[in-house]
Design a protein around this motif. Structure first.
Motif, short mmCIF file in Angstrom:
data_model
loop_
_atom_site.label_atom_id
_atom_site.label_comp_id
_atom_site.label_asym_id
_atom_site.label_seq_id
_atom_site.Cartn_x
_atom_site.Cartn_y
_atom_site.Cartn_z
N PRO A 47 -37.68 30.33 -37.66
CA PRO A 47 -36.23 30.29 -37.55
C PRO A 47 -35.83 31.20 -36.23
CG PRO A 47 -36.92 32.03 -39.20
CD PRO A 47 -38.03 31.23 -38.88
N ASP A 48 -34.85 30.80 -35.58
CA ASP A 48 -34.11 31.50 -34.66
C ASP A 48 -33.28 32.63 -35.23
OD1 ASP A 48 -35.36 29.86 -32.46
OD2 ASP A 48 -33.81 28.36 -32.96
N GLY A 49 -32.77 32.35 -36.32
CA GLY A 49 -31.85 33.49 -36.94
C GLY A 49 -32.06 33.30 -38.43
N ILE A 50 -31.46 34.17 -39.18
CA ILE A 50 -31.27 34.32 -40.70
C ILE A 50 -29.90 34.51 -41.11
CG2 ILE A 50 -32.31 35.15 -42.83
CD1 ILE A 50 -34.57 34.19 -41.16
N GLN A 51 -29.61 33.57 -42.07
CA GLN A 51 -28.05 33.61 -42.59
C GLN A 51 -28.17 34.15 -43.79
OE1 GLN A 51 -24.80 32.38 -41.04
NE2 GLN A 51 -24.15 34.05 -42.63
#
Length: 381
Positions: free
Chosen positions: A211-215
């Motif tokens: 991933p590029d980011g985690i939500q």
């Protein structure tokens, strides 16, 4: 058909049934929204709760296929003052009563919801039983006393398997603790390549998705009931940019060493004022939570408070002082609104891009530094 709502303090309300036959036990809460009852019914964060709408007329614009926040309702009961069983709206496809019966949800109307709300505000949320049967009061009390409230709401509402919503932008792993559809909608509208994973997905499994980011999503219940989620966030912190919403905000705080506590009657509605400390600006927010991050527990951690509730001064936003991570207690993806806070998703994507840029620059800077050290060593020789 008659329906009754009995609170654990002995208060009894008698009204008319508007949903399924039967009995249901849950935590009795209230929501102050004027519109959005379909979104309330389908919000997974209400799992295990009997929801009281404080607005006196509910059902007047019916139910449609497009405004659901999850594939099905998870609430344990619905309480209204006046039920409109003949909706008047061009988008309406069926009635509120039809929805409640379809999913086996017990509902009651024609009771004094203002009195009920005042009781909950004065004494706090409490257990209740909603029934259409003819049981004696003593039987209802006994049944309520021996039936515990749910503690596994996150597992009940989370997706059971990974799925994706492909896009050409940044890859965001959305950890589903009972996520509303609005979060996925906001990310996909911005072109994100979203991968939704179950609540018990491990940090190593998430890393394999690159991933590029985690939500971190919203969800129901006490954040301390999902310790595995806290540990996963702790392992991912610093590796990827993180944005948490509602329950995700509370889990993030626990992962960073802070603590949470239960509110007296919670924040539920679409009109809660929140102050952003950096700018001094006040935003009107949609909220649905019964727990909050304890203010005293933030001291001594690497967290900084970014937002506070203008009504009771509870914490509404946090950011990490060292790593690219921030969270809010309220809902920036709110439907049917307000839409004041959707900019937070843009801020999250900006954080992701900055993080990626820094990760690309660090190896280049290291190479330059190594080359410079080599030239200096050659010159000294």
């Amino acid at each position: 058909m008659q329906a009754r709502l009995l609170l654990e303090d002995g208060t009894l309300f008698t009204g008319q049934s508007i949903g399924a036959d039967g009995a249901s036990i849950g935590e009795v809460v209230f929501n102050t929204g004027i519109t959005g009852y379909q979104e309330v019914l389908s919000d997974p964060s209400y799992c295990g709760q009997i929801v009281t709408m404080t607005f006196p007329m509910i059902g007047n614009y019916g139910i449609n296929r497009d405004d659901f926040e999850s594939v099905r309702p998870y609430i344990h009961g619905f309480v209204v003052r006046r039920h409109e069983d003949i909706p008047s709206n061009w988008r309406a496809q069926y009635t509120l009563g039809h929805l409640l019966k379809e999913y086996g949800i017990v509902g009651i109307s024609e009771i004094d919801t203002r009195m009920l709300t005042r009781i909950l505000r004065q004494h706090g949320t409490m257990k209740g039983i909603l029934t259409t049967g003819n049981e004696r009061i003593e039987e209802l009390r006994e049944r309520m006393s021996v039936t515990p409230l749910l503690r596994d709401q996150v597992a009940r509402t989370s997706t059971k398997q990974l799925f994706s919503s492909p896009g050409n932008g940044e890859r965001v792993v959305l950890i589903d603790y009972g996520a509303k559809s609005g979060i996925l909608r906001e990310l996909t509208e911005r072109g994100c390549d979203v991968v939704v994973v179950p609540q018990d997905t491990t940090a190593e499994e998430i890393r394999r998705l690159h991933p590029d980011g985690i939500q971190l999503s919203n969800g129901p219940g006490d954040p301390k009931d999902v310790p595995h989620a806290v540990e996963t966030i702790r392992q991912l912190l610093g590796e990827y940019p993180i944005f948490g919403i509602c329950l995700g905000h509370q889990l993030f705080a626990l992962a960073c060493g802070a603590d949470t506590e239960k509110l007296k009657f919670g924040h539920r509605g679409g009109n809660h004022p929140v102050k952003e400390l950096e700018s001094g600006r006040c935003y009107i927010t949609s909220q649905n939570h019964g727990y909050t991050v304890k203010e005293d527990s933030v001291r001594g951690t690497e967290l900084e408070v970014t937002h506070i509730n203008n009504n009771d001064k509870t914490i509404e936003g946090l950011k990490h002082k060292k790593y690219p991570a921030f969270t809010v207690q309220y809902h920036p993806e709110a439907a049917p609104g307000p839409f004041d806070n959707s900019y937070l998703f843009d801020r999250f994507l900006e954080m992701i891009r900055e993080h990626k840029k820094n990760n690309l620059e660090r190896p280049r800077q290291a190479q330059l530094a190594q080359a410079l050290r080599g030239e200096l060593q050659y010159a000294q020789k």
